[in-house]
Design a protein around this motif. Structure first.
Motif, PDB file in Angstrom:
ATOM      1  N   CYS A  48     -13.771  -3.781   8.503  1.00 25.75           N
ATOM      2  CA  CYS A  48     -12.892  -3.014   7.618  1.00 25.75           C
ATOM      3  C   CYS A  48     -13.675  -2.395   6.472  1.00 25.75           C
ATOM      4  O   CYS A  48     -13.465  -1.231   6.110  1.00 25.75           O
ATOM      5  N   MET A  49     -14.592  -3.168   5.897  1.00 29.19           N
ATOM      6  CA  MET A  49     -15.392  -2.662   4.790  1.00 29.19           C
ATOM      7  C   MET A  49     -16.249  -1.476   5.238  1.00 29.19           C
ATOM      8  O   MET A  49     -16.398  -0.482   4.508  1.00 29.19           O
ATOM      9  N   HIS A 107     -15.476   6.275   6.017  1.00 33.24           N
ATOM     10  CA  HIS A 107     -14.441   7.304   6.046  1.00 33.24           C
ATOM     11  C   HIS A 107     -13.890   7.678   4.675  1.00 33.24           C
ATOM     12  O   HIS A 107     -13.499   8.827   4.456  1.00 33.24           O
ATOM     13  N   LEU A 108     -13.842   6.720   3.748  1.00 28.76           N
ATOM     14  CA  LEU A 108     -13.271   6.994   2.427  1.00 28.76           C
ATOM     15  C   LEU A 108     -14.318   7.018   1.325  1.00 28.76           C
ATOM     16  O   LEU A 108     -13.990   7.271   0.166  1.00 28.76           O
ATOM     17  N   LYS A 109     -15.572   6.756   1.686  1.00 30.15           N
ATOM     18  CA  LYS A 109     -16.692   6.774   0.735  1.00 30.15           C
ATOM     19  C   LYS A 109     -16.466   5.793  -0.426  1.00 30.15           C
ATOM     20  O   LYS A 109     -16.906   6.037  -1.557  1.00 30.15           O
ATOM     21  N   LEU A 110     -15.798   4.679  -0.138  1.00 29.52           N
ATOM     22  CA  LEU A 110     -15.611   3.650  -1.161  1.00 29.52           C
ATOM     23  C   LEU A 110     -16.816   2.718  -1.130  1.00 29.52           C
ATOM     24  O   LEU A 110     -17.064   2.052  -0.116  1.00 29.52           O
ATOM     25  N   PRO A 111     -17.577   2.638  -2.205  1.00 28.44           N
ATOM     26  CA  PRO A 111     -18.757   1.776  -2.207  1.00 28.44           C
ATOM     27  C   PRO A 111     -18.383   0.303  -2.293  1.00 28.44           C
ATOM     28  O   PRO A 111     -17.430  -0.068  -2.994  1.00 28.44           O
ATOM     29  N   ASN A 112     -19.111  -0.516  -1.587  1.00 26.79           N
ATOM     30  CA  ASN A 112     -18.917  -1.965  -1.655  1.00 26.79           C
ATOM     31  C   ASN A 112     -19.560  -2.471  -2.947  1.00 26.79           C
ATOM     32  O   ASN A 112     -20.768  -2.369  -3.119  1.00 26.79           O
ATOM     33  N   MET A 169      -9.966  -1.790  -2.080  1.00 20.46           N
ATOM     34  CA  MET A 169     -10.732  -2.340  -0.965  1.00 20.46           C
ATOM     35  C   MET A 169      -9.814  -2.925   0.098  1.00 20.46           C
ATOM     36  O   MET A 169     -10.153  -2.962   1.283  1.00 20.46           O
ATOM     37  N   ARG A 170      -8.667  -3.399  -0.320  1.00 20.16           N
ATOM     38  CA  ARG A 170      -7.701  -3.980   0.621  1.00 20.16           C
ATOM     39  C   ARG A 170      -6.589  -2.985   0.980  1.00 20.16           C
ATOM     40  O   ARG A 170      -6.228  -2.820   2.143  1.00 20.16           O
ATOM     41  N   GLU A 171      -6.068  -2.289  -0.017  1.00 20.64           N
ATOM     42  CA  GLU A 171      -4.903  -1.440   0.215  1.00 20.64           C
ATOM     43  C   GLU A 171      -5.211  -0.207   1.054  1.00 20.64           C
ATOM     44  O   GLU A 171      -4.321   0.320   1.732  1.00 20.64           O
ATOM     45  N   ARG A 172      -6.433   0.281   1.035  1.00 16.47           N
ATOM     46  CA  ARG A 172      -6.741   1.542   1.711  1.00 16.47           C
ATOM     47  C   ARG A 172      -7.343   1.365   3.105  1.00 16.47           C
ATOM     48  O   ARG A 172      -7.739   2.334   3.744  1.00 16.47           O
ATOM     49  N   VAL A 173      -7.360   0.136   3.593  1.00 14.78           N
ATOM     50  CA  VAL A 173      -7.844  -0.080   4.958  1.00 14.78           C
ATOM     51  C   VAL A 173      -6.997   0.686   5.977  1.00 14.78           C
ATOM     52  O   VAL A 173      -7.549   1.338   6.881  1.00 14.78           O
ATOM     53  N   PRO A 174      -5.655   0.660   5.889  1.00 16.68           N
ATOM     54  CA  PRO A 174      -4.872   1.443   6.852  1.00 16.68           C
ATOM     55  C   PRO A 174      -5.214   2.933   6.823  1.00 16.68           C
ATOM     56  O   PRO A 174      -5.249   3.587   7.871  1.00 16.68           O
ATOM     57  N   GLU A 175      -5.494   3.472   5.642  1.00 21.10           N
ATOM     58  CA  GLU A 175      -5.883   4.876   5.523  1.00 21.10           C
ATOM     59  C   GLU A 175      -7.210   5.127   6.225  1.00 21.10           C
ATOM     60  O   GLU A 175      -7.385   6.134   6.924  1.00 21.10           O
ATOM     61  N   GLY A 179       0.791  -1.228   0.000  1.00 25.49           N
ATOM     62  CA  GLY A 179       0.000   0.000   0.000  1.00 25.49           C
ATOM     63  C   GLY A 179       0.821   1.275   0.000  1.00 25.49           C
ATOM     64  O   GLY A 179       0.381   2.295  -0.521  1.00 25.49           O
ATOM     65  N   ALA A 180       2.027   1.229   0.571  1.00 27.20           N
ATOM     66  CA  ALA A 180       2.872   2.425   0.664  1.00 27.20           C
ATOM     67  C   ALA A 180       3.786   2.580  -0.540  1.00 27.20           C
ATOM     68  O   ALA A 180       4.743   3.353  -0.492  1.00 27.20           O
TER      69      ALA A 180
END
Length: 537
Positions: free
Chosen positions: A332-333, A339-344, A400-406, A209-210
Motif C-alpha cells: 500500500c505504501m 501514484h500519489l507522490k506521497l513520501p514515506n 497515509m491510510r485514508e488515501r490508499v483507496p485513491e 475517507g469519503a
C-alpha cells in the motif's frame, strides 16, 4: 421447540422476489475500466442490464456470478403522468436530463451502471413522504441515494428505479451544547458536520475517507464503521434517534435525543445498516465525542505479529486515550509513493501503523504516549516512527491510510473485499489470497482497522477479468466463514454481496430479515435487488 415465522405470510409479490433464482444473461452492457457515458433508455426501449451482470469463467464454461444482477422485476415504468406529479410536488427539483443523471447512475467504482430516467431532490420529510406514497401506489421502484460513495453497488439503480436523492436535505436542525447531541437532516455531508462541531468543542464519532462527499443518512443506512470505531463504537451506539419514511409514505418519528430510553423495542436499530431497503432515513440525532488533546503517530513494524503485539502494548499503556489503530502493508505504501507522490516519512517497512490518541489533557496524553513509544522501540516491536501534534502534520500522517483507496484506482480495476476476522488472523487472508492467485493479479494488498478486526482486502488487475473474479469469489468468503468471520464488516451487502449472505448468517436469520422487509415494504419498491439474497434457503 422454537417456532419459525411462516413464510406464507409474505405477499405473493415479495415471495416471488425472494424466491427467484439467477438466470444466465448473455446480452451485457459493460463499462470500460475508466467508465463510459451512455444515455438512459427511453420508456419505449427496455433498459439493458447493468455492468454488474458478470459471468464467472469456470471449468464447464461461463456461469452467472452470484454478484450479477437478477432479471428486472415487474415494476411500473415512468410515464408522463408520473413526471407531472413529481414536478408538481418538487418544482424545479426533478432531474431528467441524461447528462445530469449520468453520475447518479454509476457507482464510485464504476462497476455498476443503472438506467434511471429521473432523479428527485426533496428538501423535507413531508416531500419524501409524498413521493414514496405515490411510488408505492404506482408500483415504481425507488433507489435512495446519498453521496453515492458505496462500494457494493447499493447506492445506484440496478435498472430504471427512481433515484431519490437526499442532497438538498442538508440542514442542521438542532445542537445542544450541554449534552453534545446533534440533530440534522440525512443529506448533511459528514465533513461539514465535523467542521460545524469542531468550532463548538465537539467531534463526530465517525470519520472515514469519503467524508468530503458521503451523507450522514447514508452512513447510518449502511452502518459505516470508519476510523474511530475503536474509541467511539459503531453507529448502533452513537445514533440516539432517527426519522424514516416507510415505503407507503408513513413517517416513523423516532428522533429521540435521550441517551437512555428503555420503552419497548428499539425500532431505530432496524434501519441502521438496512441499506435503504426498509425505509428512507430523513433525519438523525447522534452524540459526538469531545477530545481536547489529539496526537497522531505513524509507526513501522517488520512483521504483522509485531504489529499485533504493538497493539496489545498500546491498549495496555494508552488505555482510554487510544482512539484509532489502523494498518497498511508495504505494498500500500508503494502505491501511495508511486501514484500519489506521497513520501514515506519513516524508513521503509513491511507494515505500518497509523495511531491516534484523543483525550482531555495534552501533557498527560503526551507523557503516556512517550512512555509507550519508548517501550515499543526498546522491545524492538517498532523499527521507526514519527509523531504529529499540529493539525496539518496530523492530516499528512492520516493521508497515509485514508488515501490508499485513491491510490488503488490507478492500478486499473480493483476487486474490493471488506471482512472482519479474529484480529490475529486478519492478515493471514492477504497471504492466503496471494498464494491462491499466484501471478494472476497485478497486486494483492491489505489495510484496515486492527482495533476491530476489519480487513480491507484489495485485488487489482489491468482490466475486468472474469477468470480472476471467479478465482477470488467465493474463495474469499469461504476462507472468511471458515474462521467465523463476517463477509462484510462495514460496507454492507448491496447488489454485489447479497447472494453471499449465508456465509455470515443462518437461514433462519435471513428468513426473518425477509419477513421484516415484507412487512415494512410489501411491494418491494425500496432499493430492490439489494441486501437480501435472490433465493431463501
Amino acid at each position: 421447540m422454537p417456532v419459525l415465522l411462516n413464510l406464507r405470510t409474505v405477499s405473493p409479490f415479495m415471495e416471488g422476489v425472494l424466491q427467484r433464482t439467477l438466470k444466465p444473461r448473455l446480452a451485457l452492457r459493460h463499462l470500460s475500466p475508466r467508465g463510459s457515458s451512455s444515455s438512459p433508455p427511453t420508456a419505449s426501449r427496455p433498459p439493458v442490464g447493468p455492468r454488474s451482470q458478470k459471468l464467472h469463467t469456470g471449468g464447464d464454461g461461463p456461469e452467472p456470478s452470484p454478484s450479477a444482477a437478477p432479471d428486472r422485476l415487474p415494476f411500473s415504468r415512468i410515464t408522463r403522468g408520473d413526471l407531472h406529479f413529481f414536478r408538481k410536488t418538487l418544482p424545479g427539483r426533478v432531474v431528467t436530463e441524461p447528462d445530469l443523471l449520468e453520475s447518479s447512475n454509476v457507482d464510485w467504482l464504476k462497476s455498476v451502471r443503472g438506467s434511471s430516467e429521473v432523479m428527485l431532490r426533496p428538501r423535507t420529510t413531508e416531500e419524501v413522504s409524498q413521493i414514496l406514497k405515490y411510488c408505492n401506489g404506482r408500483n415504481l421502484a425507488v433507489n435512495p441515494q446519498g453521496g453515492n460513495t458505496g462500494l457494493v453497488g447499493g447506492s445506484v439503480p440496478v435498472y430504471d428505479e427512481v433515484i431519490l436523492s437526499t442532497a438538498l436535505m442538508n440542514k442542521i436542525l438542532a445542537f445542544d451544547g450541554v449534552s453534545g447531541v446533534l440533530t440534522c437532516q440525512a443529506g448533511c455531508v459528514l465533513e461539514n458536520l465535523s467542521q460545524y462541531l469542531e468550532g463548538r468543542g465537539y467531534i463526530m464519532p465517525l470519520d472515514l475517507g469519503a467524508k468530503g462527499s458521503c451523507h450522514i443518512g447514508g452512513n447510518v443506512a449502511t452502518n459505516a464503521g470508519g476510523l474511530r470505531l475503536l474509541r467511539y463504537g459503531s453507529l448502533h451506539g452513537n445514533v440516539l434517534g432517527l426519522e424514516a419514511v416507510l415505503a407507503d409514505g408513513r413517517v416513523l418519528e423516532c428522533l429521540a435525543t435521550l441517551r437512555k430510553d428503555n420503552t419497548g423495542y428499539d425500532l431505530k436499530q432496524l434501519f441502521i445498516g438496512s441499506e435503504g431497503t426498509l425505509g428512507v432515513i430523513t433525519a438523525v440525532s447522534l452524540c459526538p465525542g469531545k477530545p481536547k488533546s489529539v496526537n497522531v503517530v505513524l509507526l513501522g513494524c517488520e512483521t504483522f505479529e509485531q504489529l499485533l503485539k504493538t497493539f496489545q502494548l498500546c491498549r495496555c499503556m494508552l488505555g482510554e486515550i487510544l482512539s484509532a489503530y489502523e494498518f497498511l502493508d508495504g505494498e500500500c505504501m508503494k502505491l501511495l509513493n508511486t501514484h500519489l507522490k506521497l513520501p514515506n516519512p519513516i524508513a521503509d517497512c513491511p507494515f505500518y501503523v497509523v495511531m491516534e490518541t484523543s483525550g482531555s489533557n495534552q501533557t498527560h496524553d503526551g507523557e503516556k504516549l512517550h512512555s509507550f513509544l519508548e517501550e515499543a522501540l526498546a522491545s524492538s516491536l517498532v523499527t521507526d516512527g514519527t509523531v504529529a501534534t499540529e493539525e496539518s502534520k496530523m492530516k499528512a500522517l492520516w493521508s497515509m491510510r485514508e488515501r490508499v483507496p485513491e491510490a488503488l484506482t490507478h492500478e486499473g480495476v480493483t476487486y474490493k473485499y471488506d471482512v472482519s476476522l479474529p484480529v490475529e488472523q486478519i492478515y493471514q487472508l492477504v497471504s492466503a489470497m496471494r498464494e491462491h492467485l499466484g501471478g494472476r493479479a497485478r497486486s494483492v494488498v491489505g489495510y484496515g482497522h486492527v482495533g476491530d478486526g476489519n480487513l480491507h482486502l484489495n485485488v487489482t488487475a489491468p482490466a475486468d477479468d472474469p477468470a480472476l473474479l471467479a478465482a477470488i469469489e467465493p474463495f474469499v468468503f469461504e476462507w472468511t466463514a471458515s474462521r467465523q468471520g463476517s463477509i462484510s464488516a462495514e460496507h454492507g451487502l448491496g447488489l454485489k454481496k447479497r447472494n453471499y449472505i449465508y456465509y455470515s448468517k443462518s437461514s433462519q436469520a435471513v428468513a426473518l430479515m425477509a419477513q421484516v422487509k415484507a412487512m415494512l415494504d410489501p411491494k418491494g419498491i425500496l432499493n430492490p435487488y439489494k441486501t437480501l439474497p435472490d433465493r431463501l434457503k
